[in-house]
Design a protein around this motif. Structure first.
Motif, PDB file in Angstrom:
ATOM      1  N   ALA A  88       1.493   9.417  -5.745  1.00  0.00           N
ATOM      2  CA  ALA A  88       2.397  10.758  -5.558  1.00  0.00           C
ATOM      3  C   ALA A  88       3.248  10.920  -6.702  1.00  0.00           C
ATOM      4  O   ALA A  88       3.242  12.201  -7.233  1.00  0.00           O
ATOM      5  CB  ALA A  88       3.301  10.489  -4.525  1.00  0.00           C
ATOM      6  N   SER A 135      -3.939  17.673   0.782  1.00  0.00           N
ATOM      7  CA  SER A 135      -2.835  17.556  -0.347  1.00  0.00           C
ATOM      8  C   SER A 135      -2.004  18.880  -0.591  1.00  0.00           C
ATOM      9  O   SER A 135      -0.922  19.002  -1.046  1.00  0.00           O
ATOM     10  CB  SER A 135      -3.440  16.975  -1.604  1.00  0.00           C
ATOM     11  N   ASP A 149       0.953  -1.241   0.049  1.00  0.00           N
ATOM     12  CA  ASP A 149      -0.120   0.155   0.116  1.00  0.00           C
ATOM     13  C   ASP A 149       1.110   1.254  -0.041  1.00  0.00           C
ATOM     14  O   ASP A 149       0.489   2.285  -0.504  1.00  0.00           O
ATOM     15  CB  ASP A 149      -0.903   0.041   1.069  1.00  0.00           C
ATOM     16  N   ASP A 160       2.018  19.418  -0.594  1.00  0.00           N
ATOM     17  CA  ASP A 160       2.408  20.226  -1.665  1.00  0.00           C
ATOM     18  C   ASP A 160       3.455  21.222  -1.176  1.00  0.00           C
ATOM     19  O   ASP A 160       4.778  21.308  -1.285  1.00  0.00           O
ATOM     20  CB  ASP A 160       1.714  20.949  -2.668  1.00  0.00           C
ATOM     21  N   GLU A 177      -9.755  17.835  -0.036  1.00  0.00           N
ATOM     22  CA  GLU A 177      -9.000  17.186  -0.584  1.00  0.00           C
ATOM     23  C   GLU A 177      -8.191  15.953   0.087  1.00  0.00           C
ATOM     24  O   GLU A 177      -6.926  16.208   0.104  1.00  0.00           O
ATOM     25  CB  GLU A 177      -8.078  17.610  -1.753  1.00  0.00           C
ATOM     26  N   VAL A 218      -8.663   8.662  -3.495  1.00  0.00           N
ATOM     27  CA  VAL A 218      -8.583   7.779  -4.561  1.00  0.00           C
ATOM     28  C   VAL A 218      -8.535   6.308  -4.123  1.00  0.00           C
ATOM     29  O   VAL A 218      -8.570   5.371  -5.057  1.00  0.00           O
ATOM     30  CB  VAL A 218      -7.709   8.064  -5.508  1.00  0.00           C
ATOM     31  N   ASP A 219      -7.932   6.152  -2.961  1.00  0.00           N
ATOM     32  CA  ASP A 219      -7.591   4.704  -2.354  1.00  0.00           C
ATOM     33  C   ASP A 219      -8.187   4.551  -1.076  1.00  0.00           C
ATOM     34  O   ASP A 219      -7.192   4.486  -0.077  1.00  0.00           O
ATOM     35  CB  ASP A 219      -6.102   4.545  -2.439  1.00  0.00           C
ATOM     36  N   HIS A 236      -9.266   2.135   0.682  1.00  0.00           N
ATOM     37  CA  HIS A 236      -8.927   0.896   1.263  1.00  0.00           C
ATOM     38  C   HIS A 236      -7.354   0.576   1.426  1.00  0.00           C
ATOM     39  O   HIS A 236      -7.006  -0.475   1.865  1.00  0.00           O
ATOM     40  CB  HIS A 236      -9.582  -0.311   0.448  1.00  0.00           C
ATOM     41  N   ASN A 237      -6.799   1.769   1.509  1.00  0.00           N
ATOM     42  CA  ASN A 237      -5.315   1.765   1.883  1.00  0.00           C
ATOM     43  C   ASN A 237      -5.233   1.641   3.224  1.00  0.00           C
ATOM     44  O   ASN A 237      -5.730   2.227   4.055  1.00  0.00           O
ATOM     45  CB  ASN A 237      -4.915   2.994   1.248  1.00  0.00           C
ATOM     46  N   LEU A 267       0.730   4.365  -2.706  1.00  0.00           N
ATOM     47  CA  LEU A 267       0.643   5.849  -2.277  1.00  0.00           C
ATOM     48  C   LEU A 267       1.850   6.497  -3.274  1.00  0.00           C
ATOM     49  O   LEU A 267       1.792   7.637  -3.680  1.00  0.00           O
ATOM     50  CB  LEU A 267       1.009   6.113  -0.986  1.00  0.00           C
ATOM     51  N   GLN A 268       3.013   5.714  -3.257  1.00  0.00           N
ATOM     52  CA  GLN A 268       4.117   6.315  -3.919  1.00  0.00           C
ATOM     53  C   GLN A 268       3.777   6.625  -5.526  1.00  0.00           C
ATOM     54  O   GLN A 268       4.336   7.607  -6.169  1.00  0.00           O
ATOM     55  CB  GLN A 268       5.252   5.319  -3.972  1.00  0.00           C
ATOM     56  N   TYR A 285       7.111  12.480  -1.158  1.00  0.00           N
ATOM     57  CA  TYR A 285       5.539  13.019  -1.309  1.00  0.00           C
ATOM     58  C   TYR A 285       4.541  11.928  -0.909  1.00  0.00           C
ATOM     59  O   TYR A 285       3.647  12.208  -0.157  1.00  0.00           O
ATOM     60  CB  TYR A 285       5.539  13.471  -2.898  1.00  0.00           C
ATOM     61  N   SER A 286       4.912  11.010  -1.280  1.00  0.00           N
ATOM     62  CA  SER A 286       3.756   9.669  -0.779  1.00  0.00           C
ATOM     63  C   SER A 286       3.801   9.789   0.859  1.00  0.00           C
ATOM     64  O   SER A 286       2.573   9.657   1.378  1.00  0.00           O
ATOM     65  CB  SER A 286       4.421   8.383  -1.251  1.00  0.00           C
ATOM     66  N   ARG A 336       0.859  12.474  -9.150  1.00  0.00           N
ATOM     67  CA  ARG A 336       0.584  13.933  -8.836  1.00  0.00           C
ATOM     68  C   ARG A 336       1.645  14.885  -8.962  1.00  0.00           C
ATOM     69  O   ARG A 336       1.310  15.911  -9.636  1.00  0.00           O
ATOM     70  CB  ARG A 336      -0.058  13.882  -7.390  1.00  0.00           C
ATOM     71  N   PRO A 347      -6.189  12.859   0.792  1.00  0.00           N
ATOM     72  CA  PRO A 347      -5.064  12.319  -0.170  1.00  0.00           C
ATOM     73  C   PRO A 347      -5.518  10.722  -0.351  1.00  0.00           C
ATOM     74  O   PRO A 347      -5.198  10.124  -1.661  1.00  0.00           O
ATOM     75  CB  PRO A 347      -4.013  12.191   0.335  1.00  0.00           C
ATOM     76  N   PHE A 348      -6.309  10.062   0.452  1.00  0.00           N
ATOM     77  CA  PHE A 348      -6.681   8.788   0.242  1.00  0.00           C
ATOM     78  C   PHE A 348      -8.217   8.807  -0.419  1.00  0.00           C
ATOM     79  O   PHE A 348      -8.504   7.530  -0.377  1.00  0.00           O
ATOM     80  CB  PHE A 348      -6.918   8.174   1.823  1.00  0.00           C
ATOM     81  N   TRP A 362      -2.757   2.314   5.188  1.00  0.00           N
ATOM     82  CA  TRP A 362      -2.233   3.277   5.885  1.00  0.00           C
ATOM     83  C   TRP A 362      -3.070   4.247   6.313  1.00  0.00           C
ATOM     84  O   TRP A 362      -3.063   5.175   7.196  1.00  0.00           O
ATOM     85  CB  TRP A 362      -1.081   4.095   4.940  1.00  0.00           C
ATOM     86  N   LEU A 372       1.661  12.933   1.548  1.00  0.00           N
ATOM     87  CA  LEU A 372       0.367  12.823   1.231  1.00  0.00           C
ATOM     88  C   LEU A 372      -0.406  11.925   2.469  1.00  0.00           C
ATOM     89  O   LEU A 372      -1.711  12.289   2.569  1.00  0.00           O
ATOM     90  CB  LEU A 372       0.085  12.058  -0.088  1.00  0.00           C
ATOM     91  N   ALA A 373       0.289  11.024   2.538  1.00  0.00           N
ATOM     92  CA  ALA A 373      -0.403   9.956   3.755  1.00  0.00           C
ATOM     93  C   ALA A 373      -0.491  10.832   5.237  1.00  0.00           C
ATOM     94  O   ALA A 373      -1.232  10.481   6.000  1.00  0.00           O
ATOM     95  CB  ALA A 373       0.419   8.700   3.878  1.00  0.00           C
TER      96      ALA A 373
END
Lengths: 136, 176
Positions: A20, B40, A12, B44, B102, B107-108, B110-111, A16-17, B30-31, A23, B104-105, B113, B34-35
């Motif tokens: 990222a 978001s 997961d 940034d 916005e 779009v996902d 069920h992630n 996310l990476q 960035y990942s 984006r 970050p999760f 994290w 974002l998490a």
């Protein structure tokens, strides 16, 4: 923690990476950062530029002023006898003595005159002090 | 060109070398942001601020640590500053937390994290992220977190225990 959980955490995180990375491409991060870096670089350069240091000028000015003062003192030396105590002009005023028969005509002059006299005396003392100070 | 060569050139002021370093680490950093951030836009800002700070203070980089460790250390410091700003402005004015915009999760959803973020403290979340997502050593994590290695080990152990008792996480893993 189970291996499955650990594996899922890694998977997961990779998702996310990827998100990222997409984006970053979309927002053109590189261009934004380059512009910011240019600003940072110019700030850095301007901070490194030698600036006019005012302290040597101030020191020179102070030295000139002190020399001039010393020269003036040597030309007109001031001794202790010359700078004696200043006799004050201002003295304690008498208490207000009002003649009630002359009331209210005299009241204004009786109240104001001593105050005006005292004010004039203080001004005279200040003038004397000022002239003494300037002559030192 | 090796990473160390790029760093040395960037230290001399070569912006192109620094841009290559940015390209190497931007997605990883960035990942994490974002998490970790509320939205978001914050991610940034922190990302940009992290790289600008790294560029400004590149001469202070100590080569005994990985470059990524140094970047994450800067990012965490900026994040904590951002948190202070939020507390002193948004919450003081409105009495509420800053509006979440916005996610970050989004779009996902069920992630894993996302779920962990709700369950752990920010510090524990960071330790877990650096350990699993970044696969950093305990020593490196301790350096990023500005804590002792034993603190990291204890924190990691507690987080694992907490997650193993999380029924929601169990369900999520089964579904996956």
């Amino acid at each position: 923690m189970q291996d499955k959980t650990a594996q899922q955490l890694q998977q997961d995180a990779q998702k996310l990476q990827q998100l990222a990375a997409s984006r970053l491409d979309a927002m053109d991060f590189k261009a934004q950062l380059d512009a910011q870096m240019k600003v940072a670089l110019s700030d850095k350069k301007s901070a490194q530029k030698p600036r006019l240091n005012r302290s040597p000028w101030l020191a020179a000015a102070a030295a000139i002023a002190l020399t001039a003062m010393a020269w003036l003192f040597l030309q007109q030396p001031v001794t202790v006898t010359e700078v004696g105590p200043i006799e004050p002009v201002a003295t304690a005023q008498k208490t207000l003595q009002l003649d009630l028969r002359q009331w209210p005509r005299a009241v204004e002059s009786q109240v104001n005159q001593p105050l005006l006299d005292e004010q004039q005396a203080i001004i005279a003392d200040l003038k004397a002090l000022k002239s003494r100070l300037l002559s030192i | 060109m090796t990473e160390q060569q790029l760093i040395n050139q960037a230290k001399q002021g070569a912006t192109s070398s620094f841009s290559q370093l940015v390209a190497l680490y931007q997605a990883r950093l960035y990942s994490y942001l974002l998490a970790r951030c509320q939205n978001s836009y914050d991610a940034d800002d922190v990302l940009q601020e992290t790289f600008i700070s790294a560029f400004k203070y590149l001469k202070t980089y100590d080569a005994q640590w990985q470059f990524s460790t140094w970047l994450f250390t800067i990012a965490r410091r900026i994040l904590s500053k951002l948190k202070v700003v939020y507390h002193s402005t948004f919450e003081a004015i409105s009495g509420q937390q800053a509006a979440v915009v916005e996610d970050p999760f989004e779009v996902d959803r069920h992630n894993i994290w996302r779920l962990i973020k709700q369950d752990l403290t920010p510090s524990s979340y960071d330790v877990l992220w650096f350990f699993y997502a970044e696969q950093a050593s305990i020593k490196e994590i301790a350096h990023i977190m500005d804590q002792s290695e034993s603190w990291v080990k204890t924190n990691l152990h507690r987080s694992k225990m907490k997650l193993s008792n999380n029924s929601e996480l169990e369900l999520l893993l089964e579904a996956k």
